[in-house]
Design an enzyme around this catalytic site. Structure first.
Site, short mmCIF file in Angstrom:
data_model
loop_
_atom_site.label_atom_id
_atom_site.label_comp_id
_atom_site.label_asym_id
_atom_site.label_seq_id
_atom_site.Cartn_x
_atom_site.Cartn_y
_atom_site.Cartn_z
N ASP A 77 0.85 -1.19 0.00
CA ASP A 77 0.00 0.00 0.00
C ASP A 77 0.89 1.25 0.00
OD1 ASP A 77 -1.72 2.15 1.75
OD2 ASP A 77 -3.02 0.84 0.59
N HIS B 90 -4.99 14.38 -8.74
CA HIS B 90 -5.11 12.96 -9.12
C HIS B 90 -4.18 12.59 -10.26
CE1 HIS B 90 -8.46 11.75 -6.52
NE2 HIS B 90 -8.91 13.00 -6.66
N ASN C 54 -2.94 12.77 -3.56
CA ASN C 54 -4.06 13.18 -4.41
C ASN C 54 -4.60 14.55 -3.99
OD1 ASN C 54 -4.21 11.10 -6.28
ND2 ASN C 54 -5.42 9.80 -4.92
N ASP D 89 -1.84 9.39 -10.16
CA ASP D 89 -1.75 8.37 -11.21
C ASP D 89 -0.31 8.16 -11.65
OD1 ASP D 89 -4.86 9.18 -12.99
OD2 ASP D 89 -4.46 8.08 -11.13
N GLU E 171 -4.73 2.38 -4.32
CA GLU E 171 -3.26 2.41 -4.20
C GLU E 171 -2.72 1.11 -3.63
OE1 GLU E 171 -4.83 4.29 -0.32
OE2 GLU E 171 -5.47 3.97 -2.37
#
Length: 355
Positions: free
Chosen positions: A238, A251, A246, A255, A281
């Site tokens: 994670d 975002h 974010n 990404d 994630e």
């Protein structure tokens, strides 16, 4: 030219080097990747994993260098192994009495800058270096020196894992039925890959298999383990504080982080396991034929490599790890790995926890 003297423990050092059975071996992606990362972090055109043999230095991995080996007398790395506790830095070889008339300085490749971090085995022997080279004089920043030192430790981890793998292979070859079992396993593996190829689904952002594909692979791995007795490991990974990435950076940046992490996982587990995006994630990793300790070392390498990604912002991961136990269902494995992940987070994140 100052020829490098051999270390006081030269014969024992050479014996340790040969115990790895790596000299003149074929290129390996793991070593190649670390050389590329070292060159990128230090912003230099040349880098190598150099191993110092009796009369030569041989490159297990190299970038920007044509020759696979050079004589030891002209080797910068042969000097670097004389101080295994520290990185050897030559900011301008033309101003250093050891190297100013060295053929590698006066002729091709025209070395001016050199930094070599020794590769020190578990027994304390300096086997060679992870080095970076430039044709221009320069100085490295403190963070670059730290990164080079960290990467050299990863090279040593790869060497040690390779030696353990070789020892296990030698033990297996002593068993009369080894060849038959190996052929049988290869046939099953090819059949498993063929089945998975028809069912695999790809995550569009990362290019990794998705949750459904991983579930199929995990069920297949359990069936094989129940039939053969071979073990495997599962990890849940994670990205730490991903919501903050974010929220603060947007975002699109989030990404970009996920795509970079996915590329790292592809490079690490291609051909010897499976990494998939489980959702958001969160990623999952299947490591067949791997003990829990071997899997932990692989996960530690992934964790440290993530910290070295050139993302422009600090990125770390927490990893929960578990091994297959006879009678496990897929949910049992995932729940243990997930619980270990939360333990890693509770203990400060950026760590591997086993469950």
């Amino acid at each position: 030219m100052g020829k490098p003297l051999p270390p006081a423990n030269e014969e024992a050092r050479l014996a340790a080097l040969r115990s790895f059975d790596i000299l003149d071996s074929a290129p390996e992606q793991g070593f190649d990747d670390l050389v590329v990362i070292a060159a990128g972090i230090c912003a230099v055109p040349m880098a190598s994993v150099s191993l110092i043999d009796r009369d030569r230095q041989w490159f297990k991995a190299r970038l920007g260098l044509d020759d696979a080996e050079t004589i030891r007398d002209t080797s910068f790395c042969a000097h670097a192994i004389l101080t295994p506790q520290a990185i050897t830095v030559v900011n301008d070889a033309t101003q250093d009495a050891r190297f100013s008339d060295n053929p590698l300085v006066m002729d091709e490749p025209g070395i001016r800058f050199y930094a070599g971090a020794p590769l020190v085995s578990q027994e304390g022997f300096a086997l060679g270096t992870l080095c970076v080279i430039d044709k221009q004089p320069r100085q490295l920043e403190h963070f670059q020196l730290q990164a080079l030192e960290a990467l050299s430790r990863q090279v040593t981890h790869l060497l040690e894992m390779r030696r353990v793998s070789r020892a296990l292979s030698l033990q297996l070859r002593e068993r009369e039925w080894y060849e038959q079992q190996l052929q049988h396993y290869q046939h099953e593996l090819e059949q498993q890959n063929a089945d998975l190829a028809e069912q695999t689904r790809t995550d569009p952002l990362t290019g990794l298999p998705n949750r459904r594909a991983f579930s199929v692979a995990l069920a297949t791995a359990i069936d094989k383990a129940m039939a053969s007795g071979d073990g495997f490991a599962v990890a849940v990974l994670d990205v730490d504080h991903f919501k903050t990435v974010n929220d603060v950076h947007g975002h699109d940046e989030g990404d970009r982080v996920l795509a970079a992490l996915s590329d790292l996982l592809k490079a690490q587990f291609a051909g010897r396991g499976m990494a998939a995006r489980y959702g958001g994630e969160e990623f999952v990793i299947l490591m067949p034929g791997t003990s829990l300790e071997e899997a932990r070392l692989l996960c530690e390498y992934v964790r440290e490599s993530v910290g070295l990604l050139s993302m422009g912002l600090p990125i770390s991961v927490s990893i929960g790890l578990t091994g297959f136990r006879r009678g496990d269902a897929p949910d049992d494995l995932f729940k243990r790995a997930d619980a270990a992940l939360y333990e890693a987070k509770r203990n400060g994140r950026d760590r591997v926890s086993c469950g």
